[in-house]
Design a protein around this motif. Structure first.
Motif, PDB file in Angstrom:
ATOM      1  N   UNK A 280       0.807  -1.220   0.000  1.00 60.18           N
ATOM      2  CA  UNK A 280       0.000   0.000   0.000  1.00 60.18           C
ATOM      3  C   UNK A 280       0.839   1.268   0.000  1.00 60.18           C
ATOM      4  N   UNK A 281       2.159   1.115  -0.166  1.00 61.24           N
ATOM      5  CA  UNK A 281       3.031   2.289  -0.131  1.00 61.24           C
ATOM      6  C   UNK A 281       3.881   2.355  -1.393  1.00 61.24           C
ATOM      7  N   UNK A 282       4.145   3.575  -1.821  1.00 59.60           N
ATOM      8  CA  UNK A 282       4.931   3.830  -3.020  1.00 59.60           C
ATOM      9  C   UNK A 282       6.335   4.261  -2.632  1.00 59.60           C
ATOM     10  N   UNK A 283       7.299   3.767  -3.408  1.00 58.61           N
ATOM     11  CA  UNK A 283       8.687   4.159  -3.240  1.00 58.61           C
ATOM     12  C   UNK A 283       9.124   4.913  -4.501  1.00 58.61           C
ATOM     13  N   UNK A 284       9.931   5.948  -4.313  1.00 57.21           N
ATOM     14  CA  UNK A 284      10.314   6.807  -5.426  1.00 57.21           C
ATOM     15  C   UNK A 284      11.837   6.825  -5.549  1.00 57.21           C
ATOM     16  N   UNK A 285      12.296   6.638  -6.787  1.00 51.84           N
ATOM     17  CA  UNK A 285      13.728   6.685  -7.092  1.00 51.84           C
ATOM     18  C   UNK A 285      13.942   7.734  -8.184  1.00 51.84           C
ATOM     19  N   UNK A 286      13.703   8.969  -7.824  1.00 52.36           N
ATOM     20  CA  UNK A 286      13.739  10.076  -8.772  1.00 52.36           C
ATOM     21  C   UNK A 286      15.172  10.578  -8.909  1.00 52.36           C
ATOM     22  N   UNK A 287      15.590  10.815 -10.148  1.00 49.18           N
ATOM     23  CA  UNK A 287      16.940  11.282 -10.403  1.00 49.18           C
ATOM     24  C   UNK A 287      17.075  12.770 -10.088  1.00 49.18           C
ATOM     25  N   UNK A 288      18.283  13.283 -10.227  1.00 44.76           N
ATOM     26  CA  UNK A 288      18.560  14.667  -9.823  1.00 44.76           C
ATOM     27  C   UNK A 288      17.815  15.671 -10.683  1.00 44.76           C
ATOM     28  N   UNK A 289      17.893  15.535 -11.991  1.00 48.15           N
ATOM     29  CA  UNK A 289      17.278  16.525 -12.880  1.00 48.15           C
ATOM     30  C   UNK A 289      15.763  16.439 -12.895  1.00 48.15           C
ATOM     31  N   UNK A 290      15.173  15.339 -12.417  1.00 49.40           N
ATOM     32  CA  UNK A 290      13.715  15.206 -12.377  1.00 49.40           C
ATOM     33  C   UNK A 290      13.125  15.663 -11.055  1.00 49.40           C
TER      34      UNK A 290
ATOM     35  N   UNK B 208      24.865  19.644  -8.024  1.00 52.54           N
ATOM     36  CA  UNK B 208      23.627  19.042  -7.532  1.00 52.54           C
ATOM     37  C   UNK B 208      23.700  17.534  -7.751  1.00 52.54           C
ATOM     38  N   UNK B 209      23.234  16.778  -6.738  1.00 53.43           N
ATOM     39  CA  UNK B 209      23.261  15.318  -6.827  1.00 53.43           C
ATOM     40  C   UNK B 209      22.359  14.752  -5.740  1.00 53.43           C
ATOM     41  N   UNK B 210      22.112  13.451  -5.803  1.00 56.89           N
ATOM     42  CA  UNK B 210      21.377  12.741  -4.751  1.00 56.89           C
ATOM     43  C   UNK B 210      22.371  11.980  -3.874  1.00 56.89           C
ATOM     44  N   UNK B 211      21.910  11.602  -2.689  1.00 57.81           N
ATOM     45  CA  UNK B 211      22.802  10.876  -1.790  1.00 57.81           C
ATOM     46  C   UNK B 211      23.181   9.518  -2.351  1.00 57.81           C
ATOM     47  N   UNK B 212      22.273   8.898  -3.132  1.00 56.62           N
ATOM     48  CA  UNK B 212      22.598   7.586  -3.713  1.00 56.62           C
ATOM     49  C   UNK B 212      23.734   7.706  -4.718  1.00 56.62           C
TER      50      UNK B 212
ATOM     51  N   UNK C 278      26.888  21.922 -12.317  1.00 52.95           N
ATOM     52  CA  UNK C 278      27.023  20.494 -12.591  1.00 52.95           C
ATOM     53  C   UNK C 278      25.828  19.736 -12.014  1.00 52.95           C
ATOM     54  N   UNK C 279      25.323  18.777 -12.781  1.00 52.35           N
ATOM     55  CA  UNK C 279      24.268  17.869 -12.320  1.00 52.35           C
ATOM     56  C   UNK C 279      24.773  16.434 -12.462  1.00 52.35           C
ATOM     57  N   UNK C 280      24.909  15.732 -11.347  1.00 50.67           N
ATOM     58  CA  UNK C 280      25.254  14.309 -11.370  1.00 50.67           C
ATOM     59  C   UNK C 280      23.940  13.526 -11.423  1.00 50.67           C
ATOM     60  N   UNK C 281      23.766  12.779 -12.506  1.00 60.10           N
ATOM     61  CA  UNK C 281      22.480  12.167 -12.804  1.00 60.10           C
ATOM     62  C   UNK C 281      22.651  10.684 -13.054  1.00 60.10           C
ATOM     63  N   UNK C 282      21.539  10.009 -13.341  1.00 59.99           N
ATOM     64  CA  UNK C 282      21.537   8.590 -13.689  1.00 59.99           C
ATOM     65  C   UNK C 282      20.566   8.375 -14.836  1.00 59.99           C
ATOM     66  N   UNK C 283      20.753   7.285 -15.540  1.00 60.57           N
ATOM     67  CA  UNK C 283      19.834   6.943 -16.631  1.00 60.57           C
ATOM     68  C   UNK C 283      18.564   6.313 -16.055  1.00 60.57           C
ATOM     69  N   UNK C 284      17.431   6.645 -16.668  1.00 60.03           N
ATOM     70  CA  UNK C 284      16.171   6.076 -16.195  1.00 60.03           C
ATOM     71  C   UNK C 284      16.089   4.576 -16.432  1.00 60.03           C
TER      72      UNK C 284
ATOM     73  N   UNK D 192      22.658  18.364  -2.025  1.00 53.61           N
ATOM     74  CA  UNK D 192      22.360  16.934  -2.092  1.00 53.61           C
ATOM     75  C   UNK D 192      21.001  16.664  -1.482  1.00 53.61           C
ATOM     76  N   UNK D 193      20.234  15.814  -2.142  1.00 54.24           N
ATOM     77  CA  UNK D 193      18.977  15.324  -1.576  1.00 54.24           C
ATOM     78  C   UNK D 193      19.265  14.022  -0.850  1.00 54.24           C
ATOM     79  N   UNK D 194      19.077  14.021   0.447  1.00 48.96           N
ATOM     80  CA  UNK D 194      19.355  12.846   1.269  1.00 48.96           C
ATOM     81  C   UNK D 194      18.047  12.286   1.808  1.00 48.96           C
ATOM     82  N   UNK D 195      18.107  11.037   2.310  1.00 43.00           N
ATOM     83  CA  UNK D 195      16.902  10.345   2.777  1.00 43.00           C
ATOM     84  C   UNK D 195      17.093   9.839   4.206  1.00 43.00           C
TER      85      UNK D 195
END
Length: 560
Positions: free
Chosen positions: A235-245, A261-265, A292-298, A394-397
């Motif tokens: 019943x819960x959603x998990x989100x793996x959103x990249x930096x630019x999104x 800019x980057x994510x903690x992952x 600079x944007x450190x990103x990942x491929x979808x 950085x976006x951390x969780x």
């Protein structure tokens, strides 16, 4: 006295050997010439022990083949031709005949069985075995004999084992390198592990989004005898959103809050990259203003957890569709376990136990949720001062809160999973050792999953977590990858745990600072940091601006 006449020698400055020009040397005109090298040595005239395995090596001295022992040279005029008599020549087989294994008579076999039974009974009673002097040796000597071999042999100390080299496979790159990609630089991961920065960046909180539920203290009392079944979180959603999104990152970039800019992952992956074995890739975009944007491929497998990546004998790919222990299926299983564990160890949502922050979850859409709710995650946007006027956002969780008597602490949660206690990778059975020898279990996991645990620790440090909860989850049955049980939980302080697993914080930030300085000197555009699939090497590619955008459009059209 006899006279000696010097023969005529033609000079050939363009190559090695006589000139083939008819005007310079008419004697050798139109005559084929067998090329050779100055370093060639004369091989053995005859070798009757040549095996198929040494076929390539033995052909090094054969003029019909090139220097590597492969392919024809086209100089058949100089080769010896077999006559009819030579063609019928055969060597005498000098190989020894295999001796038949001696089979003991029935009476002797019975005596051997009785002797083994007496030895077994003596061991169970704790008495020394008189018939076998081997059991009278000290314990350390017996272990050394059981390990066997020296360095590089056996499965004991001093080597990876014979099976390691037999099980090695050539992995494929995480993304195909195209012809229009240009190599900018190349790095050895062993050198990345030696990078140090004297100053650790200071951090500052910018925004808090989402909510956190309270940790359930009952899971601290879980053990192998009173384990808890792992439930599925449906019943819960998990989100793996990249930096630019990320809309919050976009807002902070427009406001000029930072230059990187980057994510903690992504940051944790780069910090732990010297321990990585599997291939990976990270996309870096440099804007005209130098941001600079450190990103990942979808379409990448970046967010899936690895299993036994750094083990001596890691899981090997298998084409059998029913095999549940392939790297891909184990990765999916571990990722699902980790998500379910982070939510199950929390108390049910209530106004007293839940802490709601100023901003809601930026990725949750009530209209498109379909009755689902976001998982208990707080997104903590933090600014790190890298020096020289460069700030990293950085976006951390964080995954939960731990209530104390007079205070509360933020925590992250992760799950280690046991997939087959009988495999060569496991080395130790959790249900037998987890309660009494938890340190030995953790040491084995640090050996088999060094990169994954280092990434979890780096993420916890980046998020400023006070605790890192680690769960030990095992299959209910070794042949069932759908049902699991929580056998134990353990709490660690991230910075102390980093020192315990030899994860140097100065090295973590040294890698990030080195990469930021590297991209400072590069022109604007899109780049790809990519680990070689079979070598501990990272290459930086400059790619066209539209790279990977076509893949994203195809996925959107397929979803529609």
């Amino acid at each position: 006295m006899a006279s000696f006449a010097v023969p005529q020698v033609q000079s050939n400055p363009s190559s090695w050997g006589p000139s083939l020009n008819s005007t310079d040397s008419p004697k050798f005109a139109n005559l084929p010439y067998a090329p050779f090298g100055r370093s060639d040595r004369i091989g053995r005239a005859a070798d009757f022990t040549t095996s198929q395995q040494n076929y390539r090596y033995n052909n090094r001295y054969d003029r019909r083949f090139n220097r590597d022992g492969e392919g024809q040279t086209g100089n058949d005029d100089f080769q010896y031709k077999l006559d009819a008599e030579d063609a019928t020549f055969q060597l005498v087989d000098t190989a020894k005949n295999a001796t038949k294994k001696f089979v003991a008579p029935a009476a002797q076999r019975r005596r051997q069985q009785q002797s083994r039974l007496r030895q077994l009974n003596a061991r169970q009673r704790g008495q020394p075995d008189k018939e076998n002097k081997r059991h009278d040796q000290p314990q350390r000597t017996r272990r050394r004999n059981n390990w066997g071999g020296g360095r590089g042999f056996g499965r004991g100390r001093g080597g990876r084992g014979r099976g390691y080299y037999n099980s090695r496979v050539d992995r494929q790159a995480s993304v195909a390198v195209k012809a229009e990609w240009t190599v900018v630089d190349e790095f050895e991961l062993s050198k990345w592990a030696k990078i140090r920065t004297p100053d650790i960046p200071s951090e500052e909180d910018l925004l808090w989004c989402g909510f956190l539920d309270q940790y359930n203290d009952l899971y601290d009392k879980v053990n192998t005898k009173s384990n808890v079944s792992l439930r599925r979180t449906e019943t819960k959603d998990f989100y793996f959103v990249s930096t630019t999104d990320d809309p919050v990152v976009e807002k902070l970039a427009i406001e000029g809050a930072g230059q990187v800019f980057a994510t903690d992952a992504i940051l944790a992956h780069l910090m732990a990259s010297p321990r990585s074995v599997y291939p990976w890739d990270i996309v870096v975009q440099k804007l005209p203003n130098g941001v600079l944007f450190f990103d990942k491929r979808d379409s990448s497998q970046f967010d899936f957890l690895t299993v036994s990546e750094t083990a001596n004998i890691p899981p090997t790919p298998n084409e059998d569709a029913d095999n549940i222990n392939t790297p891909e299926k184990l990765s999916l299983e571990a990722t699902t376990i980790n998500q379910n564990f982070t939510q199950q160890i929390l108390k049910q949502a209530s106004s007293k136990s839940r802490q709601v922050f100023d901003l809601p979850n930026p990725f949750f859409d009530d209209e498109e949720s379909g009755g689902m709710e976001p998982a208990s995650v707080a997104y903590r946007y933090r600014k790190f001062d890298l020096g020289d006027g460069v700030n990293l956002i950085a976006r951390t969780e964080l995954h939960g809160i731990v209530k104390k008597a007079k205070s509360q602490q933020y925590m992250t949660a992760f799950a280690l999973n046991e997939w087959d206690s009988r495999s060569a990778t496991a080395g130790i059975e959790w249900r037998a050792k987890l309660d009494s020898q938890r340190g030995a279990v953790l040491a084995t996991e640090l050996k088999n999953n060094s990169c994954k645990i280092a990434k979890w620790t780096a993420q916890s440090i980046l998020a400023g977590a006070d605790q890192m909860k680690v769960g030990f989850v095992s299959r209910v049955s070794r042949t069932n990858n759908y049902e699991h049980a929580v056998l134990a939980t353990q709490s660690y302080r991230p910075k102390e745990f980093a020192a315990q697993i030899t994860l140097n914080v100065h090295n973590m930030w040294g890698i990030i600072k080195m990469l930021v300085e590297l991209f400072k000197n590069q022109p604007q555009g899109k780049y790809v940091l990519m680990r070689d699939p079979n070598k501990p090497v990272v290459r930086l590619y400059s790619v066209p601006p539209g790279t990977f955008e076509e893949e994203d459009e195809d996925e959107i059209e397929g979803a529609e």
